[in-house]
Design a protein around this motif. Structure first.
Motif, PDB file in Angstrom:
ATOM      1  N   UNK A 109      41.679  15.149  23.731  1.00 13.30           N
ATOM      2  CA  UNK A 109      43.042  15.211  24.723  1.00 13.30           C
ATOM      3  C   UNK A 109      44.179  15.739  24.025  1.00 13.30           C
ATOM      4  N   UNK A 110      43.910  15.342  22.464  1.00  9.16           N
ATOM      5  CA  UNK A 110      44.855  16.048  21.487  1.00  9.16           C
ATOM      6  C   UNK A 110      44.711  17.452  21.064  1.00  9.16           C
ATOM      7  N   UNK A 111      43.472  17.788  20.872  1.00  4.76           N
ATOM      8  CA  UNK A 111      43.160  19.155  20.565  1.00  4.76           C
ATOM      9  C   UNK A 111      42.558  20.385  21.335  1.00  4.76           C
ATOM     10  N   UNK A 112      42.690  19.836  22.816  1.00  2.00           N
ATOM     11  CA  UNK A 112      42.149  20.864  23.633  1.00  2.00           C
ATOM     12  C   UNK A 112      42.889  22.259  23.850  1.00  2.00           C
ATOM     13  N   UNK A 113      43.774  22.242  23.263  1.00  2.00           N
ATOM     14  CA  UNK A 113      44.816  23.558  23.510  1.00  2.00           C
ATOM     15  C   UNK A 113      45.243  23.991  22.039  1.00  2.00           C
ATOM     16  N   UNK A 114      44.516  23.432  20.982  1.00  2.00           N
ATOM     17  CA  UNK A 114      45.047  23.750  19.688  1.00  2.00           C
ATOM     18  C   UNK A 114      43.919  24.473  19.125  1.00  2.00           C
ATOM     19  N   UNK A 115      43.772  25.874  19.092  1.00  4.17           N
ATOM     20  CA  UNK A 115      42.959  26.685  18.442  1.00  4.17           C
ATOM     21  C   UNK A 115      42.708  26.343  16.895  1.00  4.17           C
ATOM     22  N   UNK A 116      41.425  26.226  16.463  1.00  4.86           N
ATOM     23  CA  UNK A 116      40.985  26.136  14.944  1.00  4.86           C
ATOM     24  C   UNK A 116      39.887  25.175  14.686  1.00  4.86           C
ATOM     25  N   UNK A 117      39.629  24.854  13.516  1.00  5.37           N
ATOM     26  CA  UNK A 117      38.303  24.109  13.158  1.00  5.37           C
ATOM     27  C   UNK A 117      38.153  22.884  13.766  1.00  5.37           C
ATOM     28  N   UNK A 118      39.319  22.091  13.963  1.00  4.73           N
ATOM     29  CA  UNK A 118      39.031  20.678  14.636  1.00  4.73           C
ATOM     30  C   UNK A 118      38.520  20.970  16.098  1.00  4.73           C
ATOM     31  N   UNK A 119      39.388  21.947  16.771  1.00  5.67           N
ATOM     32  CA  UNK A 119      38.903  21.870  18.060  1.00  5.67           C
ATOM     33  C   UNK A 119      37.253  22.593  18.196  1.00  5.67           C
ATOM     34  N   UNK A 120      37.183  23.544  17.384  1.00  9.12           N
ATOM     35  CA  UNK A 120      35.905  23.914  17.341  1.00  9.12           C
ATOM     36  C   UNK A 120      34.682  22.988  17.034  1.00  9.12           C
ATOM     37  N   UNK A 121      35.063  22.337  15.833  1.00 13.18           N
ATOM     38  CA  UNK A 121      34.166  20.950  15.656  1.00 13.18           C
ATOM     39  C   UNK A 121      34.047  19.962  17.030  1.00 13.18           C
ATOM     40  N   UNK A 122      35.012  19.549  17.778  1.00 11.72           N
ATOM     41  CA  UNK A 122      34.895  18.960  19.062  1.00 11.72           C
ATOM     42  C   UNK A 122      34.147  19.958  19.869  1.00 11.72           C
ATOM     43  N   UNK A 123      34.220  20.989  19.980  1.00 10.56           N
ATOM     44  CA  UNK A 123      33.421  21.744  20.919  1.00 10.56           C
ATOM     45  C   UNK A 123      32.167  22.082  20.829  1.00 10.56           C
ATOM     46  N   UNK A 124      31.705  21.972  19.476  1.00  9.93           N
ATOM     47  CA  UNK A 124      30.318  21.811  19.174  1.00  9.93           C
ATOM     48  C   UNK A 124      29.597  20.373  19.475  1.00  9.93           C
ATOM     49  N   UNK A 125      30.330  19.316  19.063  1.00 12.91           N
ATOM     50  CA  UNK A 125      30.003  18.171  19.304  1.00 12.91           C
ATOM     51  C   UNK A 125      29.542  18.016  20.923  1.00 12.91           C
TER      52      UNK A 125
END
Length: 198
Positions: A109-125
């Motif tokens: 809910x924090x990073x769904x719209x924030x592009x970058x490595x943190x969001x990428x890691x969440x998407x991978x998981x």
């Protein structure tokens, strides 16, 4: 594992717990230093930046999810029993692993719209989890537990929905029936998937 690596694992454990309470966005080297009584310079030596710390916390949490949910579920018999084990371990993860709730739900809910490595890691998981569920469902079809026309991706989607609703009911609404409602919803999902007895 070297002493430095062991120290880093302990720090990541503390950081994951802290992130569950203050949010991944609120997790900084400074807040972690204050929570652990470690020096900022020592933490910088391990993580280099706030973003690096956040990504490593997610990787650590992903390893924990594997240890607490995926590996125990795989020990259950193939098919529907394995999906049931996956669900029960996932429910236990959400209710008891971190004091602030599921770190992945909170971070999404924090990073769904924030592009970058943190969001990428969440998407991978998230993709790995969805693929794991779909594999278990395909196995349940192969074992004859589920109908041949069951869509594994849809089951993964609906199961995710049940666990998200559970998180919301338990954490925000403080509904004492959250576990019961999640289990009842899961049983309805299983009923919709089961092969008819011949």
């Amino acid at each position: 594992m070297s002493k430095g690596e062991q120290t880093k694992v302990v720090i990541l454990g503390e950081a994951s717990e802290l992130a569950s309470r203050v949010g991944l966005g609120g997790l900084t080297i400074g807040t972690l230093a204050a929570a652990t009584n470690l020096s900022k310079s020592g933490l910088y030596a391990h993580f280099l930046s706030k973003e690096s710390l956040q990504v490593e916390v997610l990787r650590h949490a992903r390893d924990l999810f594997t240890d607490h949910v995926l590996r125990p579920a795989v020990k259950a018999p193939r098919g529907e029993p394995r999906l049931r084990a996956f669900f029960e371990h996932w429910l236990a993860w959400q209710t008891g692993r971190f004091s602030g709730g599921c770190i992945f739900v909170n971070a999404a809910s924090e990073f769904d719209d924030q592009e970058g490595p943190v969001r990428d890691e969440l998407v991978r998981a998230e993709r790995d989890k969805e693929e794991s569920i779909a594999l278990v469902v395909r196995t349940a079809v192969a074992e004859g537990h589920f109908r041949t026309d069951v869509d594994p991706a849809l089951v993964a989607y609906e199961l995710e929905g049940i666990l998200l609703a559970h998180h919301h009911a338990r954490r925000l609404m403080r509904d004492r029936r959250a576990d019961e409602l999640a289990r009842r919803s899961f049983e309805r999902l299983l009923d919709s998937c089961r092969a008819q007895a011949t």
